[in-house]
Design a protein around this motif. Structure first.
Motif, PDB file in Angstrom:
ATOM      1  N   THR A 133     -23.635 -14.313   3.152  1.00 49.65           N
ATOM      2  CA  THR A 133     -22.940 -13.873   1.789  1.00 49.65           C
ATOM      3  C   THR A 133     -21.193 -14.841   2.144  1.00 49.65           C
ATOM      4  O   THR A 133     -20.537 -15.161   1.505  1.00 49.65           O
ATOM      5  N   LYS A 134     -21.535 -15.185   3.600  1.00 48.06           N
ATOM      6  CA  LYS A 134     -19.876 -15.919   3.714  1.00 48.06           C
ATOM      7  C   LYS A 134     -19.939 -17.584   2.655  1.00 48.06           C
ATOM      8  O   LYS A 134     -18.050 -17.888   2.531  1.00 48.06           O
ATOM      9  N   ASP A 135     -20.855 -18.067   2.451  1.00 44.63           N
ATOM     10  CA  ASP A 135     -20.182 -19.246   1.557  1.00 44.63           C
ATOM     11  C   ASP A 135     -20.180 -19.038   0.001  1.00 44.63           C
ATOM     12  O   ASP A 135     -19.076 -19.590  -0.791  1.00 44.63           O
ATOM     13  N   GLN A 136     -20.575 -17.523  -0.147  1.00 43.16           N
ATOM     14  CA  GLN A 136     -19.816 -17.216  -1.606  1.00 43.16           C
ATOM     15  C   GLN A 136     -18.034 -16.528  -1.512  1.00 43.16           C
ATOM     16  O   GLN A 136     -17.361 -16.489  -3.169  1.00 43.16           O
ATOM     17  N   PHE A 137     -17.142 -16.633  -0.606  1.00 44.59           N
ATOM     18  CA  PHE A 137     -15.872 -16.660  -0.463  1.00 44.59           C
ATOM     19  C   PHE A 137     -15.553 -17.700   0.061  1.00 44.59           C
ATOM     20  O   PHE A 137     -15.601 -18.913   1.017  1.00 44.59           O
ATOM     21  N   SER A 138     -14.616 -18.103  -0.490  1.00 38.31           N
ATOM     22  CA  SER A 138     -13.553 -19.659  -0.880  1.00 38.31           C
ATOM     23  C   SER A 138     -13.423 -19.154   0.723  1.00 38.31           C
ATOM     24  O   SER A 138     -13.050 -18.491   1.626  1.00 38.31           O
ATOM     25  N   LYS A 139     -13.109 -20.631   0.913  1.00 39.97           N
ATOM     26  CA  LYS A 139     -12.253 -20.375   2.703  1.00 39.97           C
ATOM     27  C   LYS A 139     -10.993 -20.403   2.762  1.00 39.97           C
ATOM     28  O   LYS A 139     -10.516 -20.185   3.767  1.00 39.97           O
ATOM     29  N   ASP A 140     -10.217 -20.071   1.090  1.00 40.71           N
ATOM     30  CA  ASP A 140      -8.484 -19.361   1.198  1.00 40.71           C
ATOM     31  C   ASP A 140      -8.575 -17.881   0.987  1.00 40.71           C
ATOM     32  O   ASP A 140      -8.014 -17.633   1.471  1.00 40.71           O
ATOM     33  N   PHE A 141     -10.184 -17.190   1.167  1.00 42.53           N
ATOM     34  CA  PHE A 141     -10.105 -16.015   1.246  1.00 42.53           C
ATOM     35  C   PHE A 141      -9.247 -15.421   2.337  1.00 42.53           C
ATOM     36  O   PHE A 141      -9.663 -15.857   3.531  1.00 42.53           O
ATOM     37  N   LYS A 142      -8.368 -14.730   2.323  1.00 45.59           N
ATOM     38  CA  LYS A 142      -7.586 -13.635   3.158  1.00 45.59           C
ATOM     39  C   LYS A 142      -7.634 -12.321   3.023  1.00 45.59           C
ATOM     40  O   LYS A 142      -7.346 -12.095   1.899  1.00 45.59           O
ATOM     41  N   SER A 143      -7.471 -11.084   4.559  1.00 46.59           N
ATOM     42  CA  SER A 143      -6.989 -10.379   4.492  1.00 46.59           C
ATOM     43  C   SER A 143      -5.525  -9.593   4.854  1.00 46.59           C
ATOM     44  O   SER A 143      -5.639 -10.701   5.428  1.00 46.59           O
ATOM     45  N   GLU A 144      -4.859  -9.463   4.367  1.00 46.39           N
ATOM     46  CA  GLU A 144      -3.309  -9.271   5.462  1.00 46.39           C
ATOM     47  C   GLU A 144      -3.157  -7.365   4.913  1.00 46.39           C
ATOM     48  O   GLU A 144      -3.366  -6.637   4.199  1.00 46.39           O
ATOM     49  N   VAL A 145      -3.422  -7.041   6.321  1.00 42.88           N
ATOM     50  CA  VAL A 145      -3.090  -5.476   6.255  1.00 42.88           C
ATOM     51  C   VAL A 145      -1.916  -5.042   6.901  1.00 42.88           C
ATOM     52  O   VAL A 145      -1.509  -5.565   7.991  1.00 42.88           O
ATOM     53  N   VAL A 146      -1.060  -4.350   6.114  1.00 46.27           N
ATOM     54  CA  VAL A 146       0.080  -4.005   6.478  1.00 46.27           C
ATOM     55  C   VAL A 146       0.539  -3.170   6.722  1.00 46.27           C
ATOM     56  O   VAL A 146      -0.028  -1.761   6.568  1.00 46.27           O
ATOM     57  N   PHE A 147       0.858  -2.728   7.723  1.00 47.17           N
ATOM     58  CA  PHE A 147       1.484  -1.537   8.633  1.00 47.17           C
ATOM     59  C   PHE A 147       3.379  -0.820   8.579  1.00 47.17           C
ATOM     60  O   PHE A 147       4.531  -2.258   8.030  1.00 47.17           O
TER      61      PHE A 147
ATOM     62  N   LEU B 127      -0.895   2.724   7.966  1.00 48.28           N
ATOM     63  CA  LEU B 127      -1.348   2.261   7.307  1.00 48.28           C
ATOM     64  C   LEU B 127      -0.995   1.960   5.814  1.00 48.28           C
ATOM     65  O   LEU B 127      -0.958   2.804   5.259  1.00 48.28           O
ATOM     66  N   ASP B 128      -0.140   0.630   4.889  1.00 50.76           N
ATOM     67  CA  ASP B 128       0.190   1.137   3.962  1.00 50.76           C
ATOM     68  C   ASP B 128      -0.796   0.112   3.179  1.00 50.76           C
ATOM     69  O   ASP B 128      -0.767   1.064   2.242  1.00 50.76           O
ATOM     70  N   CYS B 129      -0.569  -0.732   3.234  1.00 50.22           N
ATOM     71  CA  CYS B 129      -1.404  -1.353   2.378  1.00 50.22           C
ATOM     72  C   CYS B 129      -2.599  -2.383   2.911  1.00 50.22           C
ATOM     73  O   CYS B 129      -2.209  -2.736   3.522  1.00 50.22           O
ATOM     74  N   LEU B 130      -3.767  -3.451   1.804  1.00 48.43           N
ATOM     75  CA  LEU B 130      -4.343  -3.866   1.948  1.00 48.43           C
ATOM     76  C   LEU B 130      -4.068  -5.484   0.823  1.00 48.43           C
ATOM     77  O   LEU B 130      -4.528  -4.442  -0.359  1.00 48.43           O
ATOM     78  N   ILE B 131      -3.578  -6.151   1.107  1.00 45.64           N
ATOM     79  CA  ILE B 131      -3.222  -7.452   0.643  1.00 45.64           C
ATOM     80  C   ILE B 131      -4.850  -8.196   0.616  1.00 45.64           C
ATOM     81  O   ILE B 131      -5.098  -8.757   1.026  1.00 45.64           O
ATOM     82  N   LEU B 132      -5.661  -8.789  -0.738  1.00 48.80           N
ATOM     83  CA  LEU B 132      -6.755  -9.558  -0.653  1.00 48.80           C
ATOM     84  C   LEU B 132      -6.147 -10.451  -1.222  1.00 48.80           C
ATOM     85  O   LEU B 132      -5.367 -10.750  -2.201  1.00 48.80           O
ATOM     86  N   ARG B 133      -6.098 -11.640  -0.505  1.00 47.31           N
ATOM     87  CA  ARG B 133      -6.213 -13.180  -1.303  1.00 47.31           C
ATOM     88  C   ARG B 133      -7.770 -14.268  -1.649  1.00 47.31           C
ATOM     89  O   ARG B 133      -8.256 -14.700  -1.002  1.00 47.31           O
ATOM     90  N   VAL B 134      -7.591 -14.902  -2.755  1.00 49.90           N
ATOM     91  CA  VAL B 134      -8.720 -15.297  -3.395  1.00 49.90           C
ATOM     92  C   VAL B 134      -9.499 -14.690  -3.417  1.00 49.90           C
ATOM     93  O   VAL B 134     -10.737 -15.086  -2.141  1.00 49.90           O
ATOM     94  N   LEU B 135     -10.141 -13.509  -3.996  1.00 53.31           N
ATOM     95  CA  LEU B 135     -11.286 -12.733  -4.002  1.00 53.31           C
ATOM     96  C   LEU B 135     -12.525 -13.381  -4.063  1.00 53.31           C
ATOM     97  O   LEU B 135     -12.259 -14.146  -5.468  1.00 53.31           O
ATOM     98  N   PRO B 136     -13.942 -12.957  -4.216  1.00 56.09           N
ATOM     99  CA  PRO B 136     -14.987 -13.472  -4.784  1.00 56.09           C
ATOM    100  C   PRO B 136     -15.078 -12.870  -5.637  1.00 56.09           C
ATOM    101  O   PRO B 136     -14.685 -11.736  -5.955  1.00 56.09           O
ATOM    102  N   LEU B 137     -16.145 -13.841  -6.477  1.00 52.92           N
ATOM    103  CA  LEU B 137     -16.536 -13.256  -7.943  1.00 52.92           C
ATOM    104  C   LEU B 137     -17.970 -12.432  -7.863  1.00 52.92           C
ATOM    105  O   LEU B 137     -18.343 -13.291  -7.268  1.00 52.92           O
TER     106      LEU B 137
END
Length: 303
Positions: A276-290, A159-169
């Motif tokens: 809390t789901k609505d606090q996250f943008s619909k574009d929030f995404k996580s990519e687990v890279v191996f 498991l190399d890294c985790l990429i998070l897109r459009v993080l909540p504030l």
């Protein structure tokens, strides 16, 4: 209740699956055994998730199918859970219905089972909505006919890294301070099937980075640890005092079903707090890279 069941099915044999609270044999298992019932016990969670390792799920499914398919016998299967065990019982029952092809459609089947109890019960028992990870494992069960081997071998990965897109504030919109933890069996000790903490971002102020609002569109967190089999990955936000934690999401997956060395998860595919789901943008995404298991890993102390 046991006496009533035995009166109603006088010629039947009973097998009971009990989802127990702790690690020791439960009192109800002893009581039911005295009533000539076969009792098999399973835990009610795996690293906080109301799921079980795939190998344990397979054992449950095969045992149930074998018991219900014996010809010339009237066999009855009962499922019982102790305090807090309803979510995993519901998942396992949905898995059995799909496995025996009595129902089709993972989401429809899981929701049908959950409707047998008040919706509020699930939210009272669990801080996070477990259905995204449960649906992932139900899909694993549904895919069993696509390959000759099921469950598949526990593919080791790096498991190399985790990429998070459009993080909540958090912290009144100031940004986000993500901390990642990874749990699973230790690939270096295959004889020990129990899970452990494999990786954790240190809570030390020097190691936890605070991403400002402008930086939260794309965040890459290095993990760099070996994983194999059933894995739980959780991401939390660490508050300004470096003490309080707020869960952002949690996912459980099996390495054998990772394709092309990446696991891409949308907002709806991650276990989150109920409100809390609505606090996250619909574009929030996580990519687990191996990377492949034979990748060269630097000598890092991460836990």
């Amino acid at each position: 209740i046991v006496a009533q069941l035995q009166d109603y099915f006088p010629d039947a044999s009973f097998m009971v699956f009990n989802f127990r609270e702790g690690d020791k044999r439960s009192q109800i298992a002893d009581l039911l055994s005295l009533c000539d019932m076969t009792v098999m016990e399973y835990p009610r969670q795996y690293e906080g998730c109301p799921l079980l390792p795939l190998e344990m799920i397979h054992h449950f499914l095969r045992s149930s199918e074998s018991w219900l398919s014996l010809e010339g016998q009237q066999n009855v299967l009962l499922m019982h859970c102790e305090r807090g065990g309803w979510p995993v019982l519901a998942f396992m029952l949905a898995g059995l219905l799909l496995y025996r092809k009595q129902y089709s459609g993972e989401l429809k089947t899981l929701e049908m089972v959950y409707k047998q109890a008040p919706r509020q019960l699930l939210q009272l028992l669990l801080p996070l909505n477990p259905q995204p990870s449960q649906l992932r494992y139900l899909q694993y069960i549904s895919r069993r006919h696509l390959g000759s081997e099921w469950p598949p071998s526990e593919t080791p990965l790096y498991l190399d890294c985790l990429i998070l897109r459009v993080l909540p504030l958090f912290d009144d919109g100031k940004g986000c301070r993500p901390v990642v933890r990874v749990y699973g069996p230790d690939p270096s000790n295959p004889a020990n099937r129990s899970s452990k903490l494999l990786f954790s971002t240190s809570n030390n102020q020097k190691h936890v980075r605070h991403y400002l609002q402008a930086e939260c569109m794309l965040v890459k967190i290095d993990i760099r640890c070996r994983v194999q089999g059933d894995v739980v990955l959780e991401c939390i936000h660490l508050s300004e005092d470096f003490v309080r934690e707020e869960v952002m999401f949690r996912v459980m997956f099996h390495t054998a079903f990772v394709r092309s060395n990446i696991l891409v998860l949308s907002r709806d595919e991650m276990d989150m707090l109920w409100d809390t789901k609505d606090q996250f943008s619909k574009d929030f995404k996580s990519e687990v890279v191996f990377l492949d298991a034979d990748a060269v890993i630097p000598d890092l102390t991460t836990v």
